[in-house]
Design an enzyme around this catalytic site. Structure first.
Site, PDB file in Angstrom:
ATOM      1  N   CYS A 146       0.833  -1.217   0.000  1.00 55.37           N
ATOM      2  CA  CYS A 146       0.000   0.000   0.000  1.00 55.37           C
ATOM      3  C   CYS A 146       0.864   1.261   0.000  1.00 55.37           C
ATOM      4  O   CYS A 146       1.490   1.587   1.009  1.00 55.37           O
ATOM      5  CB  CYS A 146      -0.913  -0.038   1.222  1.00 55.37           C
ATOM      6  SG  CYS A 146      -1.839   1.483   1.500  1.00 55.37           S
ATOM      7  N   CYS A 171      -0.135   3.882   2.597  1.00 60.49           N
ATOM      8  CA  CYS A 171       0.324   3.437   3.921  1.00 60.49           C
ATOM      9  C   CYS A 171       1.778   3.835   4.128  1.00 60.49           C
ATOM     10  O   CYS A 171       2.153   4.366   5.181  1.00 60.49           O
ATOM     11  CB  CYS A 171       0.187   1.920   4.072  1.00 60.49           C
ATOM     12  SG  CYS A 171      -1.501   1.312   3.976  1.00 60.49           S
TER      13      CYS A 171
END
Length: 108
Positions: free
Chosen positions: A33, A36
């Site tokens: 991600c 993230c």
């Protein structure tokens, strides 16, 4: 921060964490991600500013299902106090992450 961080490995482990610690920030993330990864330095900076009684529980959704947290996407941050879910922040918007931590700090 590392001394106040737990990497969740099983669903059952979280029940024990909720019983043991009163102030918890859960960070749902994934290694693939990009948002993230980009939000991690900001998250870490704000977490370090929280009182020492807070711990951080890192949940890699590829290891532990995000469904146990009713999470639809990552990154997601959840504040638990005394076993109760308080605040949720979904996404990597810097202003929203800051507001999440401001609320968490006020609840401490």
């Amino acid at each position: 921060m590392e001394e106040r961080t737990i990497h969740l490995k099983t669903r059952g482990e979280f029940k024990n964490i909720l019983k043991k610690y009163e102030y918890i920030i859960v960070k749902l993330t994934a290694s693939w991600c990009d948002p993230c990864k980009k939000s991690t330095p900001l998250f870490n900076n704000y977490f370090k500013q929280l009182p020492e009684k807070y711990i951080c529980v890192i949940v890699d959704i590829d290891v532990v299902s995000k469904n146990m947290f009713d999470c639809s996407s990552v990154p997601t941050f959840i504040n638990y106090i005394k076993g109760e879910k308080q605040d949720i922040q979904v996404g990597s918007d810097p202003d929203k992450i800051k507001n999440f931590f401001v609320k968490s700090f006020q609840r401490a």
